[in-house]
Motif scaffolding. Structure first.
Motif, PDB file in Angstrom:
ATOM      1  N   UNK A 144      -4.450  -6.073   2.219  1.00  0.00           N
ATOM      2  CA  UNK A 144      -3.562  -6.978   2.950  1.00  0.00           C
ATOM      3  C   UNK A 144      -2.699  -7.866   2.033  1.00  0.00           C
ATOM      4  N   UNK A 145      -2.109  -7.334   1.018  1.00  0.00           N
ATOM      5  CA  UNK A 145      -1.168  -8.088   0.185  1.00  0.00           C
ATOM      6  C   UNK A 145       0.096  -7.285  -0.005  1.00  0.00           C
ATOM      7  N   UNK A 146       1.067  -7.842  -0.674  1.00  0.00           N
ATOM      8  CA  UNK A 146       2.374  -7.202  -0.826  1.00  0.00           C
ATOM      9  C   UNK A 146       2.313  -5.888  -1.586  1.00  0.00           C
ATOM     10  N   UNK A 147       1.407  -5.920  -2.583  1.00  0.00           N
ATOM     11  CA  UNK A 147       1.227  -4.702  -3.384  1.00  0.00           C
ATOM     12  C   UNK A 147       0.660  -3.554  -2.558  1.00  0.00           C
ATOM     13  N   UNK A 148      -0.190  -4.013  -1.728  1.00  0.00           N
ATOM     14  CA  UNK A 148      -0.807  -3.002  -0.841  1.00  0.00           C
ATOM     15  C   UNK A 148       0.278  -2.294  -0.013  1.00  0.00           C
ATOM     16  N   UNK A 149       1.263  -3.074   0.540  1.00  0.00           N
ATOM     17  CA  UNK A 149       2.370  -2.486   1.320  1.00  0.00           C
ATOM     18  C   UNK A 149       3.157  -1.474   0.496  1.00  0.00           C
ATOM     19  N   UNK A 150       3.406  -1.821  -0.786  1.00  0.00           N
ATOM     20  CA  UNK A 150       4.146  -0.894  -1.660  1.00  0.00           C
ATOM     21  C   UNK A 150       3.372   0.399  -1.831  1.00  0.00           C
ATOM     22  N   UNK A 151       2.029   0.202  -2.019  1.00  0.00           N
ATOM     23  CA  UNK A 151       1.185   1.401  -2.203  1.00  0.00           C
ATOM     24  C   UNK A 151       1.197   2.267  -0.938  1.00  0.00           C
ATOM     25  N   UNK A 152       1.116   1.533   0.194  1.00  0.00           N
ATOM     26  CA  UNK A 152       1.094   2.282   1.473  1.00  0.00           C
ATOM     27  C   UNK A 152       2.368   3.127   1.630  1.00  0.00           C
TER      28      UNK A 152
END
Ligand code: ADP
Length: 615
Positions: free
Chosen positions: A71-79
């Motif tokens: 649940x962080x910004x990096x996670x969104x990029x990875x997703x």
């Protein structure tokens, strides 16, 4: 017949067409049922295959779950990276969206939709999956939407989000359409082939039936010559064989009934009796020629007419045929002589006792009746002819007995009359006896060859002597002239009997001629007969009596003839004798000018080779 033929033809076409249609419909129905099941299965399998082909692999979903838990910004990029990597690796998936458990879009495969990241998803299916944690699949238009729940990587069942996959099914549908089209084409080809096959099969089935039908029509027209062709040994072949046997049997029975009919016709037409057959109502159905002759009518005029009307009777036809008794019918048809018929009736009954008609046999009893009548007449005539002289004899003898025998004036005259009457009675009885002998055939003609010329001349010589004696005794004066010719005419006759005939005619000529008359005797030869004519100049015979003078006891003027000592039997005997010689006797006369009597006898002129051998 034409009507039946066309009706049969119509029926025949119907069977043929019906068979073809039924056969074709069966093929199409079978193909359609199988086809529908097959395409349904194919469609289901294709969808299932497609569904599993777009299923996101576990490894990808696990990676996505891990990132969602961060649940962080990096996670969104990875997703977004994982999604675009996976999306680029497949060519069927058109869109992938990853949402978290709050239905917020975390990653998208289409770069154009990047702005949607962070927004809440509106899709009902996604909301359902995130809330229930169960996978959902739906086909919308030509796309399949598959939403798979994403769970925690530590094996917990908590839904951390969902992955929404939308893939185009165009390829699957195209495939299905192609297969359906191919299926349709093949079913059409199969249907057409089935129709052709069914036509061939139905034709093969109906051909023998058609032949049997045409044979049946031939039989109905009376032609039994042709036979149905046998194509096989199956039921139709056996039916054809039975049909042929049947037609042979019908032909035979037809021939038998025709020959029976001919036999019956020939029996009926050669019968001397008339035959009429009726139906049970008494209407004439069969009549033979003899009956038509008796009734003096034609077949057309009496067929189907009531028999009572045909026979001219007052009774009803039913009474006549059921009465079954014989009746005597007297017919006066037109100008014909009356015909007396005896009609006897008999019923035609079937074995069951049912009356199907009647037969009437007409027997001609005219001759029999005439004979009976003339016999009765003859007996009455004889009694009368004997009673008259006996009555006068009785009167004379009574007068003599009462004392007249003493009167020398009256007695000789009375005795003279008595003697003459007695002689006449004896003559009459002798003549009756001779007629009766001829009637019974006892008196045969005793034939011998004589020259008729000499024979007649000899009789006339005798009469010349009588003429002279009569003249001397002061009786009648008359002259006999002869014209006999010199040619010898040899005929075979009974000389005694023929002399009796000529004597009788000569005596009549003298008897019925006044004083001074001339009697001309002439002998002529015709082609095959000789004719002796004796003409006098006497009283003559009225025209209406000419035909009757040869009847027994017939006299034109009874009193006069009796006074002349006549019996009324002379000419009757003469006719019997001439008939026995196969000749004819007749008379011609003009009243008060005289009569001519003719005797014709058969004569064969002798050729030169027929000369008698000198003995
Ligand atoms: P009969 O004994 O009365 O002469 P026949 O049979 O010989 O009987 O003749 C029948 C009748 O025919 C006679 O009674 C007479 O009336 C008539 N007849 C016969 N011959 C003559 C004739 N030559 N002329 C006129 N009448 C005749």
């Amino acid at each position: 017949m034409k009507k039946i033929k066309s009706k049969f033809k119509h029926l025949f076409i119907s069977i043929n067409t019906t068979l073809a249609i039924v056969f074709m419909a069966m093929i199409i129905a079978t193909i359609e049922v199988i086809g529908a099941y097959f395409t349904r299965q194919l469609e289901q399998n294709s969808i299932e295959n497609f569904q599993s082909s777009i299923q996101v692999p576990l490894i990808v979903t696990n990676q996505l779950s891990v990132q969602l838990l961060r649940d962080n910004k990096r996670a969104n990029t990875n997703l977004n990276r994982i999604v675009s990597d996976y999306s680029n690796g497949t060519n069927t998936i058109s869109e992938i969206i990853v949402v978290d458990n709050k239905d917020v879009i975390r990653a998208v495969s289409n770069l154009n939709d990047k702005s949607r990241i962070g927004q809440r998803v509106n899709n009902f299916l996604v909301k359902q999956v995130t809330s229930t944690g169960r996978e959902a699949t739906k086909v919308i238009n030509d796309h399949m939407v598959q939403v798979t729940p994403l769970t925690g990587s530590n094996g917990s069942a908590n839904t951390v989000g969902a992955i929404y996959v939308r893939a185009s099914m165009q390829g699957v549908f195209n495939n299905l359409r192609n297969i359906s089209f191919m299926f349709l084409v093949t079913s059409l080809i199969a249907a057409v082939m089935g129709a052709i096959l069914s036509l061939v099969v139905s034709h093969a089935i109906t051909k023998p039936i058609e032949e049997m039908q045409s044979q049946a029509l031939n039989i109905a027209d009376g032609d039994y010559s042709s036979q149905v062709k046998i194509y096989s040994n199956d039921e139709l072949g056996q039916l054809g064989q039975s049909f042929n046997t049947l037609s042979v049997r019908i032909e035979r029975s037809q021939e038998e009934s025709e020959s029976e009919q001919r036999r019956l016709d020939s029996v009926l037409s050669h019968m001397s009796d008339g035959v009429l057959a009726t139906d049970r109502h008494g209407n004439v159905s069969v009549v033979n020629q003899m009956a038509l002759n008796f009734l003096n009518t034609t077949k057309e005029r009496i067929i189907n007419k009531p028999i009572a009307t045909v026979l001219g009777l007052k009774e009803t036809s039913q009474d006549l045929i059921s009465g079954q008794k014989g009746i005597v019918i007297t017919l006066h048809a037109g100008t014909r002589d009356e015909v007396i018929l005896h009609a006897s009736f008999s019923l035609i009954k079937r074995v069951t006792g049912f009356v199907s008609g009647s037969v009437c046999v007409l027997h001609d009893i005219t001759e029999q009746q005439k004979n009976e009548n003339s016999q009765k007449q003859f007996v009455s005539n004889v009694s009368h002819e004997l009673r008259t002289p006996l009555t006068s004899l009785h009167a004379y003898i009574e007068t003599l007995n009462e004392g007249a025998w003493k009167d020398p004036q009256v007695a000789p005259q009375f005795l003279q009359v008595t003697q003459e009457e007695t002689e006449r009675m004896i003559r009459m009885i002798n003549e009756l006896l001779s007629l009766s002998r001829m009637d019974r055939g006892v008196s045969k003609v005793d034939l011998e060859w004589v020259n008729f010329n000499d024979f007649v001349a000899h009789i006339l010589d005798r009469f010349d002597m009588i003429v002279k004696t009569d003249e001397k005794e002061g009786k009648k004066k008359y002259t006999i002239k002869r014209k006999l010719g010199t040619q010898a005419l040899w005929v075979e006759i009974d000389t005694d009997k023929m002399a009796q005939v000529i004597d009788n005619i000569m005596n009549n000529a003298i008897k019925y001629s006044p004083d001074g008359g001339v009697i001309k005797v002439r002998l002529q030869q015709e082609q095959s007969r000789i004719i002796l004519s004796i003409a006098d100049q006497g009283l003559g015979i009225p025209r209406e009596d000419l035909g009757k003078i040869f009847d027994r006891f017939y006299r034109v003027d009874k009193a006069r003839a009796r006074a002349q000592g006549g019996t009324g039997l002379g000419l009757a005997i003469a006719k019997e004798i001439v008939d026995a010689h196969h000749g004819q006797i007749w008379a011609d006369s003009s009243e008060s000018k005289g009569s001519i009597f003719y005797i014709a006898l058969p004569y064969e002129p002798m050729s030169e080779g027929d000369d008698w051998d000198e003995v």
